[in-house]
Scaffold this motif. Structure first.
Motif, PDB file in Angstrom:
ATOM      1  N   LEU A 277      45.481  -3.975   6.595  1.00  0.00           N
ATOM      2  CA  LEU A 277      44.300  -4.165   5.760  1.00  0.00           C
ATOM      3  C   LEU A 277      44.690  -4.561   4.334  1.00  0.00           C
ATOM      4  N   ILE A 278      45.775  -3.986   3.833  1.00  0.00           N
ATOM      5  CA  ILE A 278      46.238  -4.335   2.484  1.00  0.00           C
ATOM      6  C   ILE A 278      46.661  -5.799   2.441  1.00  0.00           C
ATOM      7  N   ILE A 279      47.412  -6.228   3.453  1.00  0.00           N
ATOM      8  CA  ILE A 279      47.851  -7.628   3.516  1.00  0.00           C
ATOM      9  C   ILE A 279      46.655  -8.563   3.644  1.00  0.00           C
ATOM     10  N   LEU A 280      45.690  -8.153   4.478  1.00  0.00           N
ATOM     11  CA  LEU A 280      44.487  -8.967   4.658  1.00  0.00           C
ATOM     12  C   LEU A 280      43.711  -9.086   3.350  1.00  0.00           C
ATOM     13  N   PHE A 281      43.580  -7.965   2.644  1.00  0.00           N
ATOM     14  CA  PHE A 281      42.857  -7.968   1.365  1.00  0.00           C
ATOM     15  C   PHE A 281      43.585  -8.823   0.336  1.00  0.00           C
ATOM     16  N   TYR A 282      44.919  -8.719   0.313  1.00  0.00           N
ATOM     17  CA  TYR A 282      45.725  -9.515  -0.624  1.00  0.00           C
ATOM     18  C   TYR A 282      45.569 -11.005  -0.324  1.00  0.00           C
ATOM     19  N   THR A 283      45.591 -11.364   0.966  1.00  0.00           N
ATOM     20  CA  THR A 283      45.423 -12.763   1.358  1.00  0.00           C
ATOM     21  C   THR A 283      44.050 -13.289   0.943  1.00  0.00           C
ATOM     22  N   LEU A 284      43.030 -12.451   1.142  1.00  0.00           N
ATOM     23  CA  LEU A 284      41.666 -12.840   0.754  1.00  0.00           C
ATOM     24  C   LEU A 284      41.564 -13.058  -0.745  1.00  0.00           C
ATOM     25  N   LEU A 285      42.154 -12.143  -1.529  1.00  0.00           N
ATOM     26  CA  LEU A 285      42.133 -12.286  -2.988  1.00  0.00           C
ATOM     27  C   LEU A 285      42.854 -13.556  -3.422  1.00  0.00           C
ATOM     28  N   GLN A 287      43.175 -16.328  -1.716  1.00  0.00           N
ATOM     29  CA  GLN A 287      42.336 -17.481  -1.381  1.00  0.00           C
ATOM     30  C   GLN A 287      41.174 -17.617  -2.364  1.00  0.00           C
ATOM     31  N   VAL A 288      40.555 -16.493  -2.734  1.00  0.00           N
ATOM     32  CA  VAL A 288      39.467 -16.523  -3.713  1.00  0.00           C
ATOM     33  C   VAL A 288      39.970 -17.038  -5.061  1.00  0.00           C
ATOM     34  N   TYR A 289      41.149 -16.564  -5.456  1.00  0.00           N
ATOM     35  CA  TYR A 289      41.740 -17.015  -6.730  1.00  0.00           C
ATOM     36  C   TYR A 289      42.016 -18.517  -6.693  1.00  0.00           C
ATOM     37  N   SER A 290      42.580 -18.996  -5.577  1.00  0.00           N
ATOM     38  CA  SER A 290      42.889 -20.424  -5.449  1.00  0.00           C
ATOM     39  C   SER A 290      41.607 -21.264  -5.500  1.00  0.00           C
ATOM     40  N   PHE A 291      40.553 -20.771  -4.821  1.00  0.00           N
ATOM     41  CA  PHE A 291      39.282 -21.497  -4.820  1.00  0.00           C
ATOM     42  C   PHE A 291      38.680 -21.538  -6.222  1.00  0.00           C
ATOM     43  N   ALA A 292      38.681 -20.375  -6.892  1.00  0.00           N
ATOM     44  CA  ALA A 292      38.116 -20.309  -8.244  1.00  0.00           C
ATOM     45  C   ALA A 292      38.908 -21.179  -9.202  1.00  0.00           C
ATOM     46  N   VAL A 295      38.025 -24.859  -8.604  1.00  0.00           N
ATOM     47  CA  VAL A 295      36.682 -25.178  -9.098  1.00  0.00           C
ATOM     48  C   VAL A 295      36.694 -25.313 -10.621  1.00  0.00           C
ATOM     49  N   ILE A 296      37.316 -24.357 -11.286  1.00  0.00           N
ATOM     50  CA  ILE A 296      37.375 -24.387 -12.760  1.00  0.00           C
ATOM     51  C   ILE A 296      38.144 -25.610 -13.236  1.00  0.00           C
ATOM     52  N   SER A 297      39.254 -25.925 -12.551  1.00  0.00           N
ATOM     53  CA  SER A 297      40.042 -27.109 -12.927  1.00  0.00           C
ATOM     54  C   SER A 297      39.216 -28.376 -12.767  1.00  0.00           C
ATOM     55  N   GLU A 298      38.433 -28.449 -11.682  1.00  0.00           N
ATOM     56  CA  GLU A 298      37.592 -29.623 -11.429  1.00  0.00           C
ATOM     57  C   GLU A 298      36.506 -29.758 -12.503  1.00  0.00           C
ATOM     58  N   LEU A 299      35.908 -28.636 -12.892  1.00  0.00           N
ATOM     59  CA  LEU A 299      34.869 -28.665 -13.932  1.00  0.00           C
ATOM     60  C   LEU A 299      35.451 -29.111 -15.279  1.00  0.00           C
ATOM     61  N   ILE A 300      36.653 -28.643 -15.576  1.00  0.00           N
ATOM     62  CA  ILE A 300      37.304 -29.030 -16.840  1.00  0.00           C
ATOM     63  C   ILE A 300      37.590 -30.526 -16.857  1.00  0.00           C
ATOM     64  N   LEU A 301      38.063 -31.041 -15.709  1.00  0.00           N
ATOM     65  CA  LEU A 301      38.351 -32.471 -15.634  1.00  0.00           C
ATOM     66  C   LEU A 301      37.088 -33.315 -15.779  1.00  0.00           C
ATOM     67  N   LYS A 302      35.999 -32.861 -15.138  1.00  0.00           N
ATOM     68  CA  LYS A 302      34.732 -33.607 -15.227  1.00  0.00           C
ATOM     69  C   LYS A 302      34.136 -33.561 -16.634  1.00  0.00           C
ATOM     70  N   SER A 303      34.344 -32.438 -17.336  1.00  0.00           N
ATOM     71  CA  SER A 303      33.808 -32.318 -18.669  1.00  0.00           C
ATOM     72  C   SER A 303      34.495 -33.261 -19.663  1.00  0.00           C
ATOM     73  N   ARG A 304      35.718 -33.682 -19.319  1.00  0.00           N
ATOM     74  CA  ARG A 304      36.421 -34.606 -20.175  1.00  0.00           C
ATOM     75  C   ARG A 304      35.925 -36.052 -19.970  1.00  0.00           C
TER      76      ARG A 304
END
Length: 304
Positions: A277-285, A287-292, A295-304
């Protein structure tokens, strides 16, 4: 040797050159220089043979001194053991020995595990501070074994050292076992509290900790042919600690022999589930971090 020295001038990282120079030094009887060259070449077997010859020469030249030191050490051990036995014996009119106090109790449990861990119930003399100290020694011992184990027995590279993994092997494993055992035994009418489980398991690691430090010391004085001594020492440390863990679960939870075996097996299963469960939770976190981040990188690029 001159020919291989020329090779090293052209390429100072040539492993074969160091190996051949070590062979030359070994033939010349300059075993210390041969050991240095073989160590650079990563030739453990040849290093072991050169070290064996070097050790033999050293003992022949200093035989009287070595015997004198050995006699002094044996005498000191004998009188120290007698003194400790006398000072730690139960005095007339008292119920407990000197070792049965809060700060020396881990040493008492080495010889009297069942009685010692049962006193957690009657005297409340367990110490989380001491338990953490033992786990810290275990952690430092793992680091010492990684870097300072004798070259003959050490295949580790400094670049491969992983601090989180080492922490998980000491602090993480003990805490995981304590959590899993407390979770399981709460459902099995166990009498032990989390503090009692944690401290008793940590105290039980003392033989293994001693064996780690002794193996590191001995590994710098033994040859490859004498590796059996390290194997035996490691086996004794593991089995002794395992026996103490069994006694700790038996005494702290006030189980029968069969109940203790069942509780330990269920604890191992619970550890595997919690770890998954710890490994699963770490993997999920992750993936969430990579997705976020994307998204933030894409928004920054578009704002330029």
């Amino acid at each position: 040797k001159k020919a291989w020295d020329e090779v090293l001038k052209l390429n100072s990282n040539n492993i074969s050159a160091y190996y051949e120079i070590g062979t030359v030094y070994d033939e010349m009887g300059e075993y210390k220089a041969a050991m240095d060259a073989f160590k650079v070449a990563g030739a453990q077997n040849e290093y072991s043979k050169a070290f064996q010859s070097y050790r033999k020469d050293f003992m022949n030249k200093n035989l009287v001194l070595i015997i004198a030191i050995a006699v002094l050490i044996c005498t000191a051990i004998y009188f120290s053991a007698s003194f400790i036995k006398k000072k730690t014996s139960v005095k007339t009119g008292t119920a407990f020995s000197v070792l049965e106090n809060k700060w020396t109790f881990p040493f008492y449990t080495l010889k009297h595990p069942v009685d010692g861990f049962e006193q957690f119930k009657t005297r409340n003399n367990e110490s989380c501070l001491l338990a953490l100290g033992i786990i810290l020694l275990m952690f430092l011992g793992d680091i010492l074994a990684f870097f300072k184990m004798g070259f003959i027995f050490n295949i580790n590279r400094a670049i491969d050292f992983n601090l989180p993994v080492t922490l998980a092997k000491s602090f993480g494993l003990i805490i995981l076992f304590a959590v899993a055992n407390w979770s399981v035994c709460t459902l099995l009418n166990g009498k032990g509290t989390f503090k009692e489980i944690f401290t008793s398991v940590a105290y039980s690691m003392l033989p293994y900790v001693f064996s780690v430090y002794l193996r590191v010391i001995l590994s710098n004085f033994l040859t490859a042919n004498e590796s059996i001594f390290l194997v035996v020492l490691n086996t004794i440390g593991i089995l002794w600690s395992a026996m103490l863990v069994f006694a700790a679960i038996y005494s702290v939870h006030q189980y029968s022999f069969g109940q203790t075996v069942g509780a330990i097996l269920l604890t191992i299963l619970a550890m595997a589930i919690i770890g998954f469960l710890i490994i699963l939770f770490y993997t999920l976190l992750t993936q969430v971090y990579s997705f976020a981040y994307s998204v933030i990188s894409e928004l920054i690029l578009k704002s330029r």
